[in-house]
Design a protein around this motif. Structure first.
Motif, PDB file in Angstrom:
ATOM      1  N   LYS A 155     -36.528-144.898  45.696  1.00  0.00           N
ATOM      2  CA  LYS A 155     -35.209-144.386  44.958  1.00  0.00           C
ATOM      3  C   LYS A 155     -34.263-143.804  45.525  1.00  0.00           C
ATOM      4  CE  LYS A 155     -37.783-144.554  40.876  1.00  0.00           C
ATOM      5  NZ  LYS A 155     -38.121-143.988  39.540  1.00  0.00           N
ATOM      6  N   ILE A 158     -30.519-144.780  44.251  1.00  0.00           N
ATOM      7  CA  ILE A 158     -29.794-144.735  42.371  1.00  0.00           C
ATOM      8  C   ILE A 158     -30.056-143.090  42.233  1.00  0.00           C
ATOM      9  CG2 ILE A 158     -32.233-144.154  42.231  1.00  0.00           C
ATOM     10  CD1 ILE A 158     -29.569-145.981  40.343  1.00  0.00           C
ATOM     11  N   ILE A 227     -24.274-149.186  36.813  1.00  0.00           N
ATOM     12  CA  ILE A 227     -24.989-148.810  37.705  1.00  0.00           C
ATOM     13  C   ILE A 227     -26.929-148.885  37.154  1.00  0.00           C
ATOM     14  CG2 ILE A 227     -26.053-148.621  39.880  1.00  0.00           C
ATOM     15  CD1 ILE A 227     -22.846-147.227  40.861  1.00  0.00           C
ATOM     16  N   ASN A 228     -27.048-148.079  36.293  1.00  0.00           N
ATOM     17  CA  ASN A 228     -28.113-147.979  35.482  1.00  0.00           C
ATOM     18  C   ASN A 228     -28.260-148.888  35.055  1.00  0.00           C
ATOM     19  OD1 ASN A 228     -28.843-145.138  36.988  1.00  0.00           O
ATOM     20  ND2 ASN A 228     -28.057-143.722  34.846  1.00  0.00           N
ATOM     21  N   TYR A 231     -29.221-151.818  37.027  1.00  0.00           N
ATOM     22  CA  TYR A 231     -30.404-151.577  38.795  1.00  0.00           C
ATOM     23  C   TYR A 231     -31.289-152.521  38.691  1.00  0.00           C
ATOM     24  CZ  TYR A 231     -32.989-148.298  41.531  1.00  0.00           C
ATOM     25  OH  TYR A 231     -33.652-147.608  42.846  1.00  0.00           O
ATOM     26  N   LYS A 232     -32.237-152.860  37.408  1.00  0.00           N
ATOM     27  CA  LYS A 232     -33.597-153.214  37.582  1.00  0.00           C
ATOM     28  C   LYS A 232     -33.348-155.000  37.393  1.00  0.00           C
ATOM     29  CE  LYS A 232     -36.615-149.863  37.973  1.00  0.00           C
ATOM     30  NZ  LYS A 232     -38.472-149.320  37.356  1.00  0.00           N
ATOM     31  N   LEU A 256     -27.664-150.483  46.246  1.00  0.00           N
ATOM     32  CA  LEU A 256     -28.599-150.708  45.799  1.00  0.00           C
ATOM     33  C   LEU A 256     -30.296-151.078  45.825  1.00  0.00           C
ATOM     34  CD1 LEU A 256     -28.047-148.073  43.300  1.00  0.00           C
ATOM     35  CD2 LEU A 256     -25.899-148.102  43.999  1.00  0.00           C
TER      36      LEU A 256
END
Length: 298
Positions: A155, A158, A227-228, A231-232, A256
């Motif tokens: 991480k 992030i 971004i959060n 992110y996945k 990222l």
């Protein structure tokens, strides 16, 4: 002889289920074993499903009982805008496809049914991870709907993203058709809903403050939230941010995607040595087994 770098990306498979009759939804891991087991017992043509205006199918699928691993070759069956054949004499002719004929673009995959890990070869011309997710959902008729979640190796990126930073620039790439799990009431969700109206399949967004004063920032809270959320998300194809701590520090360029678990391998390729599934899969398997032996998926 040329060199070609191939990337292997790692994902876990998840789905949403209702907790009893409570109406509450929770996420749990989903086992793809039944999909590949069924595919191994039928003809490859019977695994064909629509794929973004074309078709896709599982060309080959083999189970290794010793390792509990499925070897899978997935094909994108291209019939729209086929390539052509150019010769040294100056001639050029588009390939003519008869009914039932396609240009097959291959992607190699590995699935570990014990650890719920799917490893996918990146192939620009074949099916991306978001497309693999779409295909697998077609296999189960989207009930329950499954999601591919990138496995995070570290991480480092992030952890540097927070609203106290000065955000100078963000770069975002999205496969719009596959976006899922974005809060439609968030700033990002409202923006994407407007972009979807254009009917495009891919979106690239670059937002920056340009040459504004060193303390000028994009909206910090909104930038962190955006971004959060991406992110996945398997539909995210690019996610970068240029940030600094305070106005007298150097800008740090953060990719990222560097947080995601992946492997790279280099292949020799030429006219007589194309990049085939038979060449790619053994390398993919070796990379995965090395990580498995190191206890990375326990």
């Amino acid at each position: 002889m040329s060199k070609k770098t191939v990337q292997f990306d790692y994902f876990e498979i998840w789905c949403e289920v209702e907790e009893g009759n409570s109406g509450k939804i929770k996420e749990k891991k989903f086992n793809l074993n039944a999909i590949f087991d069924k595919a191994s017992r039928i003809n490859s043509k019977d695994t064909t499903y629509p794929y973004r205006g074309e078709k896709a199918r599982i060309q080959s699928v083999v189970f290794d009982e010793n390792s509990s691993i499925w070897e899978v070759q997935l094909l994108r069956l291209r019939e729209i805008a086929p390539p052509g054949l150019a010769k040294d004499d100056g001639s050029y002719e588009i390939f003519k496809l008869d009914d039932g004929e396609y240009i097959g673009e291959s992607v190699s995959m590995l699935y570990d049914k014990i650890n719920y890990v799917l490893c996918i070869q990146r192939n620009f011309n074949a099916i991306p991870p978001s497309g693999v997710e779409e295909y697998l959902n077609n296999c189960i008729n989207k009930n329950p709907k499954i999601k591919l979640k990138p496995i995070i190796e570290n991480k480092k990126g992030i952890e540097k993203i927070n609203k106290n930073k000065i955000f100078r620039k963000m770069e975002i790439g999205l496969a719009m058709k596959d976006l899922d799990g974005i809060d439609t009431e968030s700033g990002l969700g409202k923006t994407l809903n407007n972009l979807l109206k254009f009917g495009g399949t891919n979106v690239k967004i670059e937002i920056s403050v340009g040459n504004a004063k060193r303390d000028r920032s994009l909206a910090p809270g909104l930038s962190e939230e955006t971004i959060n959320q991406l992110y996945k998300n398997v539909a995210t194809t690019k996610l970068k941010a240029n940030v600094r701590d305070v106005d007298d520090t150097k800008v740090e360029k953060i990719d990222l995607f560097d947080d995601r678990l992946k492997d790279l391998d280099i292949f020799d390729v030429d006219r007589g040595m194309p990049l085939t599934h038979e060449r790619v899969y053994p390398r993919l398997r070796a990379k995965y087994l090395t990580r498995l032996e190191n206890g990375e998926f326990k």
